[in-house]
Design a protein around this motif. Structure first.
Motif, short mmCIF file in Angstrom:
data_model
loop_
_atom_site.label_atom_id
_atom_site.label_comp_id
_atom_site.label_asym_id
_atom_site.label_seq_id
_atom_site.Cartn_x
_atom_site.Cartn_y
_atom_site.Cartn_z
N UNK A 29 26.97 12.26 -34.82
CA UNK A 29 26.36 10.97 -35.14
C UNK A 29 27.20 10.17 -36.13
N UNK A 30 27.54 10.78 -37.25
CA UNK A 30 28.28 10.07 -38.30
C UNK A 30 29.67 9.64 -37.86
N UNK A 105 21.19 19.44 -34.11
CA UNK A 105 22.31 20.03 -34.85
C UNK A 105 23.64 19.63 -34.21
N UNK A 106 23.74 19.73 -32.89
CA UNK A 106 24.98 19.38 -32.19
C UNK A 106 25.33 17.91 -32.40
N UNK A 107 24.33 17.05 -32.34
CA UNK A 107 24.55 15.61 -32.50
C UNK A 107 24.74 15.22 -33.97
N UNK A 111 19.10 14.76 -40.25
CA UNK A 111 18.58 13.93 -41.34
C UNK A 111 17.96 12.65 -40.81
N UNK A 112 18.59 12.02 -39.84
CA UNK A 112 18.04 10.80 -39.24
C UNK A 112 16.68 11.07 -38.60
N UNK A 113 16.57 12.18 -37.90
CA UNK A 113 15.29 12.52 -37.28
C UNK A 113 14.21 12.78 -38.32
N UNK A 118 9.30 10.79 -40.48
CA UNK A 118 8.39 10.53 -41.60
C UNK A 118 7.97 9.06 -41.66
N UNK A 119 8.93 8.17 -41.53
CA UNK A 119 8.63 6.73 -41.59
C UNK A 119 7.69 6.31 -40.47
#
Length: 189
Positions: A29-30, A105-107, A111-113, A118-119
């Motif tokens: 992702x990053x 984990x692979x992607x 943290x984004x999820x 939560x939001x």
């Protein structure tokens, strides 16, 4: 003239999300930029920003549409809360999100999820709480019940992804989750 190969140039949210998921799986992702996503999808950066404000929105766009439909249903329907809550299961299935959940984990999207989940769970809870308050529930009871129902809705999508999104129906899993929630949460506020 030779036949065209590769992706069609028609721009869509799904095509961009597919390209992004491919890149997230390949690079993370990053390490994936919006430019790389648009290049893979065969569209311009401006096309990307016509659909999404950020790359994280690509994971959530179908899920967010479901929340919006739920918010409308909660505002417009009277009577049984469960009928309005079941609106969450209608519409397009959030396959992009399901892929991100199962391949987090692979992607590199863990943290984004977590933050996005939560939001969005808080957004759902706020809409349900407003409905419960409108129906006459006291503040504390409405807040607690809303949090439980929001957890049931969001948890259903995570469970659906974990079970194999293509093998199960969201609406059936949601019915099961709401039955559990209704049994645990007091029917009266």
């Amino acid at each position: 003239m030779s036949p065209r190969r590769g992706r069609p140039h028609a721009s869509s949210q799904e095509m961009l999300a597919d390209a992004a998921c491919e890149l997230f799986l390949e690079r993370g992702y990053e390490a994936t930029s919006v430019t790389e996503i648009t290049r893979r999808a065969g569209v311009s950066r401006s096309s990307f920003f016509n659909y999404f404000a950020s790359k994280s929105e690509m994971l959530w766009f179908v899920f967010d549409a479901r929340i919006t439909a739920l918010e409308v249903a909660l505002r417009l329907t009277n009577g049984e809360l469960g009928v309005a809550l079941r609106e969450f299961a209608r519409g397009e299935a959030p396959h992009t999100l399901a892929l991100a959940i199962t391949e987090a984990r692979t992607m590199g999207v863990e943290e984004e999820l977590a933050a996005g989940r939560a939001a969005r769970q808080l957004r759902i809870a706020a809409a349900i709480e407003a409905r419960l308050r409108r129906d006459g529930c006291a503040a504390l009871g409405a807040e607690i019940r809303a949090a439980g129902y929001a957890a049931a809705l969001v948890g259903t999508v995570w469970r659906w992804a974990a079970l194999g999104a293509g093998r199960h129906r969201v609406d059936e899993l949601l019915d099961e989750a709401l039955t559990v929630a209704e049994g645990v949460l007091a029917p009266n506020c």
